[in-house]
Write an enzyme that holds these catalytic residues in place. Structure first.
Site, PDB file in Angstrom:
ATOM      1  N   PHE A  63      40.524  24.271  40.841  1.00 46.10           N
ATOM      2  CA  PHE A  63      39.118  24.152  40.583  1.00 46.10           C
ATOM      3  C   PHE A  63      38.743  23.123  39.758  1.00 46.10           C
ATOM      4  O   PHE A  63      37.681  22.892  39.246  1.00 46.10           O
ATOM      5  CB  PHE A  63      38.312  25.642  39.801  1.00 46.10           C
ATOM      6  CG  PHE A  63      38.917  26.869  40.598  1.00 46.10           C
ATOM      7  CD1 PHE A  63      38.603  27.008  41.907  1.00 46.10           C
ATOM      8  CD2 PHE A  63      39.759  27.906  39.921  1.00 46.10           C
ATOM      9  CE1 PHE A  63      39.123  28.270  42.862  1.00 46.10           C
ATOM     10  CE2 PHE A  63      40.175  29.190  40.436  1.00 46.10           C
ATOM     11  CZ  PHE A  63      39.769  29.229  41.777  1.00 46.10           C
ATOM     12  N   HIS A  84      43.538   1.674   7.092  1.00 48.88           N
ATOM     13  CA  HIS A  84      44.290   0.747   8.060  1.00 48.88           C
ATOM     14  C   HIS A  84      44.913  -0.330   7.147  1.00 48.88           C
ATOM     15  O   HIS A  84      45.888  -0.701   7.818  1.00 48.88           O
ATOM     16  CB  HIS A  84      43.241   0.301   8.948  1.00 48.88           C
ATOM     17  CG  HIS A  84      43.825  -0.584   9.979  1.00 48.88           C
ATOM     18  ND1 HIS A  84      45.078  -0.432  10.547  1.00 48.88           N
ATOM     19  CD2 HIS A  84      43.346  -1.782  10.632  1.00 48.88           C
ATOM     20  CE1 HIS A  84      45.402  -1.231  11.540  1.00 48.88           C
ATOM     21  NE2 HIS A  84      44.399  -2.158  11.381  1.00 48.88           N
TER      22      HIS A  84
HETATM   23 MN    MN Z   1      41.996  -2.214  14.451  1.00 52.92          MN
END
Ligand code: MN
Length: 262
Positions: A63, A84
């Site tokens: 499905f 980061h």
């Molecule tokens: Mn990046």
């Protein structure tokens, strides 16, 4: 209960529905061809996007259609959280960013002509000052988007990365001075059309990768691989960037849209 018909938000929705406010997609499509950053030795690169089908209305799932996907956090149109970069290591992970800071006015600085002449061109303080003279000060709580025209090369990796005979990518960025200047402003972060917020040759700058270094050091964010910046006015549009809430993540693929009033 009081009617909400006259509130700002309902008016906003009416304008979106009748197209007097347009919603522009600033996101590149994610697929196995989506360009990812290629770092000089000895750095290790991120994984690109991969998709494996689980089922498509077949014996694995009569499905339903669904897939497993995998990719690096910094793949395609993506969000750089302050952690980061080593300079921002004491700041926020992607899941910790206050959601209010995912929405801001966009200030779009156009340096396309300069980048056409010189692919290594980097945004200068003068470029920012010229923008401010013409359009007024960079708004508080805003995204500074650098329009270089680079999104025109999204489908041509050779041009997008523009690797020269020296083996280095030659793509535009921001000067050390301009990044310091922007990092001191009350902005959310910087967005670009290239694969990362720094110039292709930024590893060789006096402060390597200055946009990452100074912006993340100031707890500000980055958006990379944006597209459709040519559809935004210099000021006055609202950008919404929603990264995934990856616990302790350094960034995330992101769907970025902008609201532009006609
Ligand atoms: Mn990046």
């Amino acid at each position: 209960m009081e009617t909400l018909k006259s509130t700002t938000l309902v008016n906003l929705m009416d304008k979106i529905i009748d197209h007097s406010i347009e919603v522009i997609d600033l996101t590149q499509v994610l697929n196995e061809d989506t360009p990812i950053i290629s770092l000089p030795d000895p750095f290790v690169d991120t994984n690109g996007f991969e998709m494996d089908q689980i089922s498509k209305y077949d014996n694995n799932g009569l499905f339903f259609y669904w897939n497993n996907i995998s990719m690096g956090e910094h793949c395609g149109t993506h969000f750089d959280a302050p952690v980061h970069w080593v300079s921002g290591k004491n700041h926020q992970h992607v899941d910790e960013i206050p959601v209010k800071k995912l929405i801001g006015e966009a200030c779009v600085i156009d340096i396309k002509e300069k980048c056409e002449k010189d692919p290594d061109y980097c945004l200068t303080i003068t470029d920012i000052e010229v923008f401010e003279e013409k359009h007024g000060e960079i708004s508080r709580h805003s995204w500074v988007l650098i329009y270089t025209g680079w999104a025109e090369y999204n489908d041509d990796h050779k041009k997008f990365f523009n690797v020269g005979e020296d083996g280095q990518p030659h793509t535009p960025g921001i000067t050390v001075e301009a990044t310091k200047f922007l990092a001191n402003k009350n902005i959310l972060g910087v967005g670009v059309e290239t694969v990362g917020t720094d110039a292709g040759i930024a590893a060789t700058f006096e402060t390597p990768f200055p946009c990452h270094h100074f912006m993340h050091g100031a707890n500000k964010y980055g958006l990379a691989s944006l597209t459709n910046l040519d559809k935004l006015p210099p000021k006055g549009s609202i950008l919404i960037a929603n990264p995934l809430k990856i616990e302790k993540g350094s960034g995330s693929p992101v769907r970025v849209v902008a609201l532009v009033e006609k």
